[in-house]
Design an enzyme around this catalytic site. Sequence first.
Site, PDB file in Angstrom:
ATOM      1  N   GLN A   1      -9.863  -3.063  -4.562  1.00 36.49           N
ATOM      2  CA  GLN A   1     -11.156  -2.570  -4.092  1.00 36.49           C
ATOM      3  C   GLN A   1     -12.214  -2.703  -5.176  1.00 36.49           C
ATOM      4  OE1 GLN A   1     -12.275  -1.067  -0.929  1.00 36.49           O
ATOM      5  NE2 GLN A   1     -14.129  -1.644  -2.047  1.00 36.49           N
TER       6      GLN A   1
ATOM      7  N   ARG B   1       0.893  -1.162   0.000  1.00 33.90           N
ATOM      8  CA  ARG B   1       0.000   0.000   0.000  1.00 33.90           C
ATOM      9  C   ARG B   1       0.924   1.203   0.000  1.00 33.90           C
ATOM     10  NH1 ARG B   1      -5.489   0.695   1.781  1.00 33.90           N
ATOM     11  NH2 ARG B   1      -5.905   2.788   2.565  1.00 33.90           N
TER      12      ARG B   1
END
Length: 316
Positions: free
Chosen positions: A146, A116
């Site tokens: 996502q 991330r």
Amino acid sequence: MNISNHTSKTTPRHFLDIHETPATELRKIINLAHTMKKMDRQHLPDHLSLHGDLTVLAMIFEKPSTRTRLSFDMAMRQLGGETTILNANDMQLGRGESIADTAKILSRFVDIVMIRSNSHHDLEELARHASIPVINGLTDFSHPCQVLADIMTFEEYLGPIKGRTVSWVGDGNNMATSWIHAARQFDFTLKLACPKDLSPTGQQLEDINNSGGTIILTSDPGEAVAHSDCVVTDTWVSMGDEDEERRKKLLAPYQVNAALMKKASKNAIFMHCLPAHREEEVTTDIIDGPQSVVFDEAENRLHAQKAVLAWCLQLV
């Protein structure tokens, strides 16, 4: 997994962005996610289980995380593997070690990496020098995992996404980018409503212009939402964003509320990747109402992540 994976001549199967993954493989991942959700996690078929091998996922975080951390951690454990968490500030990477050297070291110790990152360029460089799979857990450019969970959720409620219409309302940010990529790969119409100063630019705009009409950009949220099957939004101020008050002023007309949702199709659903700020980008009656699927969407991060991990580890 084989401790000598750094000598393997097999090209690692990275998951960096939706538009870089063949559409047939993306469909395979989504179908696997649907299947895995229906399975008892204690009874995965042998070909989807890592039991018997010590397979380790390293998770690197340059930004705080709730859903990404939990979903990848639990997904890897449910596959039978293990995880280790690395915060960038605790690594030599945070003290000036090159990304290339970090990638080579990681490749000697673990089997797969999720990062991330603040920088998409850093993600790409890590993947370029790693001999193990690298997964994009979020960057300043995109958030593909996502959107896979979002598509999975859409299909649970409304059936196949092909040929349907999704509306994005708000900032033309990294989430908008991954929806732009997904529209072409999954063959649905995407309508984006963004204020002029926060509209997609650069590569995002080029991708929209090359979409052949399946992606429509407007500044009018009502136009974007009209007859849509799914309305999606995101926070107005993300980590690292500046000019908070200016952004809120620009985005105030893009709030998802009851009046806006009425313009969508009767059975339209509402999505938000969370965390949400009620009464800013979305009103409480919508996010907590019957059209909202945000908590199923959040849970589906687990199942989508599990499918991405299985795909990257070439279990499918």
